[in-house]
Design a protein around this motif. Structure first.
Motif, PDB file in Angstrom:
ATOM      1  N   SER A  39       0.827  -1.212   0.000  1.00  0.00           N
ATOM      2  CA  SER A  39       0.000   0.000   0.000  1.00  0.00           C
ATOM      3  C   SER A  39       0.859   1.259   0.000  1.00  0.00           C
ATOM      4  CB  SER A  39      -0.925   0.011   1.222  1.00  0.00           C
ATOM      5  OG  SER A  39      -1.829  -1.071   1.172  1.00  0.00           O
ATOM      6  N   CYS A  40       1.972   1.230   0.724  1.00  0.00           N
ATOM      7  CA  CYS A  40       2.887   2.380   0.759  1.00  0.00           C
ATOM      8  C   CYS A  40       3.510   2.615  -0.611  1.00  0.00           C
ATOM      9  CB  CYS A  40       3.990   2.149   1.787  1.00  0.00           C
ATOM     10  SG  CYS A  40       3.463   2.282   3.507  1.00  0.00           S
ATOM     11  N   VAL A  41       3.954   1.540  -1.248  1.00  0.00           N
ATOM     12  CA  VAL A  41       4.566   1.645  -2.576  1.00  0.00           C
ATOM     13  C   VAL A  41       3.559   2.195  -3.580  1.00  0.00           C
ATOM     14  CG1 VAL A  41       5.505   0.326  -4.516  1.00  0.00           C
ATOM     15  CG2 VAL A  41       6.269  -0.170  -2.198  1.00  0.00           C
ATOM     16  N   LYS A  42       2.316   1.715  -3.502  1.00  0.00           N
ATOM     17  CA  LYS A  42       1.270   2.200  -4.403  1.00  0.00           C
ATOM     18  C   LYS A  42       1.023   3.687  -4.198  1.00  0.00           C
ATOM     19  CE  LYS A  42      -3.267   3.110  -5.442  1.00  0.00           C
ATOM     20  NZ  LYS A  42      -4.143   4.156  -4.899  1.00  0.00           N
ATOM     21  N   SER A  43       0.951   4.113  -2.946  1.00  0.00           N
ATOM     22  CA  SER A  43       0.683   5.507  -2.631  1.00  0.00           C
ATOM     23  C   SER A  43       1.771   6.425  -3.177  1.00  0.00           C
ATOM     24  CB  SER A  43       0.571   5.685  -1.112  1.00  0.00           C
ATOM     25  OG  SER A  43       0.427   7.043  -0.779  1.00  0.00           O
ATOM     26  N   ILE A  44       3.021   6.070  -2.916  1.00  0.00           N
ATOM     27  CA  ILE A  44       4.147   6.916  -3.321  1.00  0.00           C
ATOM     28  C   ILE A  44       4.301   6.923  -4.839  1.00  0.00           C
ATOM     29  CG2 ILE A  44       6.642   7.237  -3.185  1.00  0.00           C
ATOM     30  CD1 ILE A  44       6.501   6.046  -0.353  1.00  0.00           C
ATOM     31  N   SER A  45       4.249   5.747  -5.478  1.00  0.00           N
ATOM     32  CA  SER A  45       4.435   5.671  -6.931  1.00  0.00           C
ATOM     33  C   SER A  45       3.296   6.382  -7.658  1.00  0.00           C
ATOM     34  CB  SER A  45       4.527   4.219  -7.390  1.00  0.00           C
ATOM     35  OG  SER A  45       3.326   3.521  -7.134  1.00  0.00           O
ATOM     36  N   SER A  46       2.087   6.266  -7.125  1.00  0.00           N
ATOM     37  CA  SER A  46       0.933   6.934  -7.733  1.00  0.00           C
ATOM     38  C   SER A  46       1.089   8.450  -7.675  1.00  0.00           C
ATOM     39  CB  SER A  46      -0.350   6.519  -7.011  1.00  0.00           C
ATOM     40  OG  SER A  46      -1.466   7.201  -7.539  1.00  0.00           O
ATOM     41  N   ALA A  47       1.539   8.957  -6.528  1.00  0.00           N
ATOM     42  CA  ALA A  47       1.716  10.402  -6.375  1.00  0.00           C
ATOM     43  C   ALA A  47       2.836  10.926  -7.260  1.00  0.00           C
ATOM     44  CB  ALA A  47       2.005  10.740  -4.918  1.00  0.00           C
ATOM     45  N   ILE A  48       3.925  10.157  -7.360  1.00  0.00           N
ATOM     46  CA  ILE A  48       5.062  10.585  -8.180  1.00  0.00           C
ATOM     47  C   ILE A  48       4.673  10.633  -9.654  1.00  0.00           C
ATOM     48  CG2 ILE A  48       7.357   9.923  -9.017  1.00  0.00           C
ATOM     49  CD1 ILE A  48       7.946   8.866  -6.213  1.00  0.00           C
ATOM     50  N   THR A  49       4.034   9.560 -10.148  1.00  0.00           N
ATOM     51  CA  THR A  49       3.626   9.546 -11.554  1.00  0.00           C
ATOM     52  C   THR A  49       2.593  10.635 -11.830  1.00  0.00           C
ATOM     53  OG1 THR A  49       1.986   7.822 -11.048  1.00  0.00           O
ATOM     54  CG2 THR A  49       4.107   7.092 -11.919  1.00  0.00           C
ATOM     55  N   GLY A  50       1.682  10.843 -10.867  1.00  0.00           N
ATOM     56  CA  GLY A  50       0.679  11.893 -11.038  1.00  0.00           C
ATOM     57  C   GLY A  50       1.318  13.269 -11.152  1.00  0.00           C
ATOM     58  N   PHE A  51       2.299  13.529 -10.284  1.00  0.00           N
ATOM     59  CA  PHE A  51       2.972  14.830 -10.296  1.00  0.00           C
ATOM     60  C   PHE A  51       3.761  15.029 -11.595  1.00  0.00           C
ATOM     61  CE2 PHE A  51       6.618  17.597  -9.326  1.00  0.00           C
ATOM     62  CZ  PHE A  51       5.943  18.728  -8.911  1.00  0.00           C
ATOM     63  N   LEU A  52       4.481  13.975 -12.026  1.00  0.00           N
ATOM     64  CA  LEU A  52       5.269  14.072 -13.255  1.00  0.00           C
ATOM     65  C   LEU A  52       4.384  14.335 -14.466  1.00  0.00           C
ATOM     66  CD1 LEU A  52       7.878  11.180 -12.770  1.00  0.00           C
ATOM     67  CD2 LEU A  52       8.309  13.640 -12.692  1.00  0.00           C
ATOM     68  N   PHE A  53       3.317  13.556 -14.592  1.00  0.00           N
ATOM     69  CA  PHE A  53       2.429  13.725 -15.737  1.00  0.00           C
ATOM     70  C   PHE A  53       1.747  15.086 -15.713  1.00  0.00           C
ATOM     71  CE2 PHE A  53       2.601   9.086 -16.408  1.00  0.00           C
ATOM     72  CZ  PHE A  53       2.689   9.059 -17.780  1.00  0.00           C
TER      73      PHE A  53
END
Length: 319
Positions: free
Chosen positions: A61-75
Motif C-alpha cells: 500500500s505504501c509503494v502504491k501511494s508513493i508511486s501513484s503520487a510521483i507519476t501523477g505529479f510528473l504527468f
C-alpha cells in the motif's frame, strides 16, 4: 483594532497573494504537488500504523501511494504546462482570442471577462479536467512501477509527453462555443472545483483498478489488496471530503469576502479567490485521503483480500 490590523496584514500578504495566483493559474500542478507531499510522508506513516494488518500488505500500500503520487505529479507537471500557459495567454488578451459575443455572454456584468465565474469554470475544466485524460497513462505507469519497486527498488522513468500546436486557438474555440458558454453559465455557482478534483480521483481509481487486474507481474492477492485499497480509499475520501468541505463553507466564504475587501482594486482579485477555493479543496481531500483513510482502507483491503484468496505467496514466505 488589533484584529483588523492582523487581518489586513494577512489578506494583503504578498506571499499569500502570489501563492493564490499561482494556484489559480497552475491548479493541476498544485493539486498534484499537494498529493505528492501527502503521499510521500503522511500516507505511508498512516498506513504503517494500521492495526492488525499484514506487513507485506502495508508495504504494498505504501509503494502504491508513493508511486501513484510521483507519476501523477510528473504527468501533471509535464502535460499541464502548455495548457496553463495557453489559458494565461488568453487571460492576458481575451479580445485577441474570444469573440465579442463570447465576452458579452460570459462577462456577467464585469468589465473583464476573465474575472467572471463562467469564464473561470471553462478554463478550470481544461486545467483540472486533465485528470480525466491522464487517468489511463498514470495507471499504466504506476502499474509498471509497483512490481518493480516491490522486487527490490528498480526504477523506471516516464516518457515525457509533448504537445505541439497553438493550444490558445483550441481552448478559445471551445470557450467561443455557445453550448459551452450556456453550460458554464448554469454551472458557475456550483462547487465545481471540488467536483472536478473528486471526479478526477474516481477516474484515476477506475483506470488503476483495470490496469492492476491485468498486471501479470502481480499475484492475485496483491491485485486484490491494491484494488480494494484504492476503491475503499476513494469511496471514503469522497464521503469525508465532501462532508468537511461543506462544513467549512461559512469560514471560507468569510475569508474570501475579507480577501476581496482588502484587494478590491487588484486586477488579479478573481485569481486570488479562485486559488483560495482550490487550496481549500486540495488540502481537505489531502488530509482525508492521505491521513485519515489509510488506517481504515489498508486494514480492510488486507482482510478482504486474505479472506477471498487465503494468503499471498509473499506472506507465506514470511510466516
Amino acid at each position: 483594532m488589533i484584529e483588523k490590523i492582523i487581518n489586513s496584514n494577512i489578506y494583503n500578504n504578498k506571499t499569500l497573494l502570489k501563492s493564490l495566483k499561482f494556484v489559480s493559474e497552475n491548479s493541476p500542478v498544485f493539486t498534484a504537488g499537494a498529493s505528492l507531499a501527502f503521499a510521500s510522508v503522511v500516507r505511508p506513516v498512516s498506513t504503517l500504523l494500521a492495526p492488525k494488518t499484514d506487513k507485506e500488505d502495508k508495504k504494498l500500500s505504501c509503494v502504491k501511494s508513493i508511486s501513484s503520487a510521483i507519476t501523477g505529479f510528473l504527468f501533471m507537471s509535464l502535460v499541464s504546462a502548455p495548457f496553463s500557459k495557453a489559458v494565461k495567454n488568453i487571460d492576458n488578451n481575451p479580445k485577441e482570442f474570444l469573440t465579442k459575443e463570447t465576452i458579452n455572454n460570459l462577462s456577467n456584468g464585469l468589465d473583464n471577462v476573465t474575472g467572471s465565474k463562467s469564464y473561470q469554470f471553462i478554463t478550470q475544466l481544461f486545467k483540472l479536467g486533465l485528470g480525466f485524460l491522464l487517468a489511463y497513462p498514470k495507471a499504466l505507469t504506476n502499474n509498471a512501477l509497483i512490481p518493480a519497486v516491490m522486487n527490490k527498488l528498480s526504477n523506471k522513468k516516464d516518457e515525457k509527453p509533448s504537445f505541439k500546436g497553438k493550444l490558445e486557438n483550441v481552448i478559445a474555440g471551445t470557450i467561443n462555443n455557445e453550448k459551452v458558454q450556456n453550460f458554464a453559465n448554469k454551472m458557475k455557482d456550483t462547487n465545481y472545483t471540488t467536483h472536478l478534483i473528486a471526479l478526477g480521483d474516481v477516474f484515476s481509481t477506475l483506470a488503476f483498478s483495470v490496469m492492476t487486474s491485468k498486471n501479470k507481474k502481480l499475484d492475485k492477492h496483491q491485485k486484490q489488496v491494491l484494488n480494494y485499497n484504492a476503491a475503499i480509499s476513494t469511496a471514503l475520501c469522497l464521503l469525508g471530503g465532501y462532508g468537511i468541505d461543506k462544513a467549512l463553507d461559512k469560514p471560507m466564504t468569510k475569508f474570501i469576502e475579507n480577501l476581496k475587501n482588502a484587494n478590491k482594486n487588484s486586477p488579479d482579485l478573481a485569481k486570488y479567490t479562485e486559488g483560495s477555493k482550490i487550496v481549500k479543496t486540495s488540502l481537505i481531500f489531502g488530509v482525508v485521503y492521505y491521513c485519515l483513510i489509510p488506517l481504515i482502507s489498508t486494514f480492510l483491503s488486507s482482510k478482504i483480500a486474505s479472506k477471498t484468496n487465503e494468503t499471498s505467496p509473499l506472506n507465506k514466505n514470511n510466516l
